[in-house]
Design a protein around this motif. Structure first.
Motif, PDB file in Angstrom:
ATOM      1  N   GLY A  94       9.153   0.159 -14.508  1.00 32.95           N
ATOM      2  CA  GLY A  94       8.114   0.133 -15.531  1.00 32.95           C
ATOM      3  C   GLY A  94       7.123  -1.004 -15.391  1.00 32.95           C
ATOM      4  O   GLY A  94       6.114  -1.033 -16.085  1.00 32.95           O
ATOM      5  N   THR A  95       7.398  -1.956 -14.489  1.00 35.64           N
ATOM      6  CA  THR A  95       6.463  -3.074 -14.284  1.00 35.64           C
ATOM      7  C   THR A  95       5.390  -2.655 -13.278  1.00 35.64           C
ATOM      8  O   THR A  95       5.482  -1.601 -12.643  1.00 35.64           O
ATOM      9  N   TRP A  96       4.372  -3.528 -13.157  1.00 36.10           N
ATOM     10  CA  TRP A  96       3.307  -3.260 -12.194  1.00 36.10           C
ATOM     11  C   TRP A  96       3.471  -4.195 -10.997  1.00 36.10           C
ATOM     12  O   TRP A  96       3.796  -5.361 -11.141  1.00 36.10           O
ATOM     13  N   GLY A  97       3.251  -3.668  -9.805  1.00 33.79           N
ATOM     14  CA  GLY A  97       3.376  -4.481  -8.610  1.00 33.79           C
ATOM     15  C   GLY A  97       2.618  -3.872  -7.451  1.00 33.79           C
ATOM     16  O   GLY A  97       2.045  -2.786  -7.568  1.00 33.79           O
ATOM     17  N   ASP A  98       2.618  -4.547  -6.318  1.00 37.77           N
ATOM     18  CA  ASP A  98       1.874  -4.080  -5.156  1.00 37.77           C
ATOM     19  C   ASP A  98       2.758  -3.182  -4.295  1.00 37.77           C
ATOM     20  O   ASP A  98       3.820  -3.589  -3.843  1.00 37.77           O
ATOM     21  N   ARG A  99       2.276  -1.950  -4.085  1.00 39.64           N
ATOM     22  CA  ARG A  99       2.990  -1.031  -3.195  1.00 39.64           C
ATOM     23  C   ARG A  99       2.035   0.104  -2.847  1.00 39.64           C
ATOM     24  O   ARG A  99       1.170   0.457  -3.629  1.00 39.64           O
ATOM     25  N   ASP A 100       2.193   0.654  -1.688  1.00 36.02           N
ATOM     26  CA  ASP A 100       1.377   1.792  -1.264  1.00 36.02           C
ATOM     27  C   ASP A 100       2.248   3.048  -1.301  1.00 36.02           C
ATOM     28  O   ASP A 100       3.042   3.285  -0.403  1.00 36.02           O
ATOM     29  N   PRO A 101       2.109   3.854  -2.373  1.00 32.65           N
ATOM     30  CA  PRO A 101       2.954   5.042  -2.497  1.00 32.65           C
ATOM     31  C   PRO A 101       2.314   6.291  -1.902  1.00 32.65           C
ATOM     32  O   PRO A 101       2.740   7.403  -2.214  1.00 32.65           O
ATOM     33  N   SER A 102       1.282   6.134  -1.057  1.00 32.64           N
ATOM     34  CA  SER A 102       0.576   7.318  -0.563  1.00 32.64           C
ATOM     35  C   SER A 102       1.496   8.240   0.229  1.00 32.64           C
ATOM     36  O   SER A 102       1.360   9.465   0.163  1.00 32.64           O
ATOM     37  N   ALA A 103       2.440   7.673   0.971  1.00 33.97           N
ATOM     38  CA  ALA A 103       3.376   8.517   1.717  1.00 33.97           C
ATOM     39  C   ALA A 103       4.235   9.333   0.759  1.00 33.97           C
ATOM     40  O   ALA A 103       4.520  10.515   1.009  1.00 33.97           O
ATOM     41  N   ASP A 104       4.648   8.705  -0.353  1.00 34.15           N
ATOM     42  CA  ASP A 104       5.429   9.428  -1.363  1.00 34.15           C
ATOM     43  C   ASP A 104       4.610  10.572  -1.956  1.00 34.15           C
ATOM     44  O   ASP A 104       5.119  11.665  -2.209  1.00 34.15           O
ATOM     45  N   ILE A 105       3.320  10.304  -2.181  1.00 39.23           N
ATOM     46  CA  ILE A 105       2.456  11.325  -2.762  1.00 39.23           C
ATOM     47  C   ILE A 105       2.293  12.495  -1.794  1.00 39.23           C
ATOM     48  O   ILE A 105       2.402  13.664  -2.194  1.00 39.23           O
ATOM     49  N   MET A 106       2.081  12.205  -0.529  1.00 42.35           N
ATOM     50  CA  MET A 106       1.956  13.270   0.459  1.00 42.35           C
ATOM     51  C   MET A 106       3.245  14.099   0.513  1.00 42.35           C
ATOM     52  O   MET A 106       3.200  15.336   0.601  1.00 42.35           O
ATOM     53  N   GLY A 107       4.369  13.402   0.429  1.00 39.11           N
ATOM     54  CA  GLY A 107       5.652  14.102   0.442  1.00 39.11           C
ATOM     55  C   GLY A 107       5.834  14.996  -0.765  1.00 39.11           C
ATOM     56  O   GLY A 107       6.351  16.113  -0.658  1.00 39.11           O
ATOM     57  N   ARG A 108       5.412  14.508  -1.921  1.00 43.46           N
ATOM     58  CA  ARG A 108       5.545  15.302  -3.161  1.00 43.46           C
ATOM     59  C   ARG A 108       4.664  16.536  -3.124  1.00 43.46           C
ATOM     60  O   ARG A 108       5.065  17.610  -3.567  1.00 43.46           O
ATOM     61  N   PHE A 109       3.444  16.412  -2.588  1.00 49.90           N
ATOM     62  CA  PHE A 109       2.581  17.584  -2.468  1.00 49.90           C
ATOM     63  C   PHE A 109       3.249  18.631  -1.579  1.00 49.90           C
ATOM     64  O   PHE A 109       3.230  19.831  -1.885  1.00 49.90           O
ATOM     65  N   ALA A 110       3.837  18.188  -0.472  1.00 44.77           N
ATOM     66  CA  ALA A 110       4.508  19.119   0.438  1.00 44.77           C
ATOM     67  C   ALA A 110       5.735  19.732  -0.219  1.00 44.77           C
ATOM     68  O   ALA A 110       5.975  20.948  -0.131  1.00 44.77           O
ATOM     69  N   GLU A 111       6.516  18.884  -0.902  1.00 41.97           N
ATOM     70  CA  GLU A 111       7.743  19.346  -1.561  1.00 41.97           C
ATOM     71  C   GLU A 111       7.441  20.401  -2.616  1.00 41.97           C
ATOM     72  O   GLU A 111       8.183  21.377  -2.767  1.00 41.97           O
ATOM     73  N   MET A 112       6.336  20.217  -3.364  1.00 49.57           N
ATOM     74  CA  MET A 112       6.000  21.148  -4.434  1.00 49.57           C
ATOM     75  C   MET A 112       5.125  22.309  -3.943  1.00 49.57           C
ATOM     76  O   MET A 112       4.699  23.143  -4.733  1.00 49.57           O
ATOM     77  N   GLU A 113       4.886  22.335  -2.633  1.00 41.72           N
ATOM     78  CA  GLU A 113       4.110  23.414  -2.006  1.00 41.72           C
ATOM     79  C   GLU A 113       2.748  23.583  -2.677  1.00 41.72           C
ATOM     80  O   GLU A 113       2.296  24.689  -2.964  1.00 41.72           O
ATOM     81  N   ILE A 114       2.092  22.439  -2.930  1.00 42.65           N
ATOM     82  CA  ILE A 114       0.738  22.448  -3.478  1.00 42.65           C
ATOM     83  C   ILE A 114      -0.231  22.520  -2.305  1.00 42.65           C
ATOM     84  O   ILE A 114      -0.214  21.677  -1.413  1.00 42.65           O
ATOM     85  N   ASP A 115      -1.066  23.533  -2.309  1.00 43.34           N
ATOM     86  CA  ASP A 115      -1.940  23.792  -1.170  1.00 43.34           C
ATOM     87  C   ASP A 115      -3.214  22.960  -1.175  1.00 43.34           C
ATOM     88  O   ASP A 115      -3.828  22.767  -0.114  1.00 43.34           O
ATOM     89  N   ALA A 116      -3.643  22.499  -2.350  1.00 41.51           N
ATOM     90  CA  ALA A 116      -4.889  21.724  -2.411  1.00 41.51           C
ATOM     91  C   ALA A 116      -4.946  20.965  -3.727  1.00 41.51           C
ATOM     92  O   ALA A 116      -4.327  21.359  -4.722  1.00 41.51           O
ATOM     93  N   LEU A 117      -5.722  19.883  -3.722  1.00 40.62           N
ATOM     94  CA  LEU A 117      -5.929  19.070  -4.923  1.00 40.62           C
ATOM     95  C   LEU A 117      -7.409  19.043  -5.274  1.00 40.62           C
ATOM     96  O   LEU A 117      -8.256  18.810  -4.411  1.00 40.62           O
ATOM     97  N   ILE A 118      -7.709  19.270  -6.537  1.00 45.18           N
ATOM     98  CA  ILE A 118      -9.047  19.026  -7.065  1.00 45.18           C
ATOM     99  C   ILE A 118      -8.976  17.702  -7.806  1.00 45.18           C
ATOM    100  O   ILE A 118      -8.316  17.591  -8.848  1.00 45.18           O
TER     101      ILE A 118
END
Length: 362
Positions: A94-118
């Motif tokens: 719940g705290t704020w800190g420095d991290r790059d979660p872009s890889a996690d986001i890419m993984g979640r899009f693939a996991e949820m089979e989302i074809d595109a983002l607006i």
């Protein structure tokens, strides 16, 4: 292109018209037979199953988006924090800190089979979307900001509503300023550009308009005020953008933050000392973001939402939809977020104001 499921998110500061984009994009996608998911609070809902006590991802149906075109804010929520590439993001505790979660986001899009983002956002949010596109995410951007400072589009939705709110406020100040023979300084939003101040100042009958693109001198403004006094116009209206800068000086920020603020109050003190006239400052603030969008912003937002889905249909990823002339077109997202659209000092509206005797403090 075989599209089955898309996602929509809203990021950065809110703007009137966000819900209209969500509605148009959802209904257009549903007409195509696609499934539509809404991501809460920017990308937070993608990374967390629950955000603020609600599901992080929500199905967007025709029923869920019914009757939202006229509503301010965004049904998906938004956040101005959490840059995905090295700035602050919320950690699991719940705290704020420095991290790059872009890889996690890419993984979640693939996991949820989302074809595109607006992705609906301003310059900061769309820069994030562009970085994700470069990492392989299928993205179409929609420009959103009341500041109207995104290049590659003639207009952003939310701007006209902000101008309308500011213009009404400026207009209401004329009678009270004249009654008390005061100088009224009105500080409006716009960050590092002066579009809101320029348009609302001219429409509202301001005597002085101060924008970041034209450094000002308090002495020159005082001269304008005293000139009006000699003409028996014993009150003055000064409209100042929050990012306006005195000649040879620096922008004013709220202490301890990176947010613009305080320039109107500072100027009011200076003008009172220079002119001897009672001077008050009104900072409009977030009232410019709130409330129902004007019809222009509703219609532009609806056009953008439908156009974004059309871009997905065509496989035109890595683009942003934008208004060019009277037409909504797709432009490269990288080009759209490269430059900030500032007010040209020889802009026709600036020239019009000067010809009418409005001072820009220079």
């Amino acid at each position: 292109m075989n599209i089955r499921r898309i996602a929509i998110n809203t990021g950065g500061g809110d703007a009137p018209g966000l819900n209209a984009v969500i509605r148009a994009a959802t209904l257009t996608a549903l007409e195509n037979g696609w499934e539509v998911l809404g991501i809460r609070r920017g990308y937070m809902g993608l990374l967390h199953d629950e955000v603020d006590g609600e599901p992080g991802m929500v199905p967007l149906s025709a029923e869920r988006v019914r009757g939202i075109t006229h509503l301010g804010g965004t049904i998906l929520g938004t956040t101005a924090r959490g840059n995905l590439f090295g700035l602050e993001v919320r950690q699991s505790d719940g705290t704020w800190g420095d991290r790059d979660p872009s890889a996690d986001i890419m993984g979640r899009f693939a996991e949820m089979e989302i074809d595109a983002l607006i992705a609906i956002g301003g310059d900061g949010s769309l820069k994030i979307a562009h970085r994700l596109f470069l990492k392989g995410l299928r993205v179409v951007g929609v420009p959103k900001t009341i500041d109207n400072d995104l290049s590659a589009t003639d207009m952003t939705f939310g701007f006209q509503t902000a101008v309308d709110v500011a213009t009404e406020a400026i207009g209401r100040l004329h009678s009270t300023a004249e009654a008390h023979q005061r100088v009224m300084v009105v500080q409006v939003m716009g960050r590092h550009t002066g579009w809101i101040a320029l348009e609302s100042g001219l429409a509202g009958g301001a005597d002085v308009i101060l924008i970041p693109e034209i450094p000002f001198s308090a002495e020159r403004i005082a001269e304008k005020i005293m000139e009006r006094d000699r003409a028996r116009r014993r009150f003055s209206i000064v409209v100042i953008a929050e990012g306006a800068v005195p000649a040879g000086g620096l922008p004013s920020f709220v202490e301890g933050t990176g947010r613009y603020g305080g320039i109107g109050d500072r100027l009011a003190v200076e003008l009172e000392a220079l002119t001897g006239k009672d001077t008050r400052c009104l900072t409009l603030g977030h009232i410019q973001r709130g409330g129902s969008p004007v019809p222009y912003d509703r219609n532009l937002a609806l056009r953008f939402g439908a156009a974004a889905v059309h871009a997905v249909e065509r496989g035109n990823f890595g683009c942003m939809v934008g208004l060019q002339g009277n037409h909504v077109r797709s432009v490269p997202l990288g080009d759209a977020v490269t430059d900030i659209k500032r007010v040209p000092i020889d802009d026709e509206v600036v020239r019009t104001a000067r010809r009418m005797g409005v001072s820009f403090g220079d």
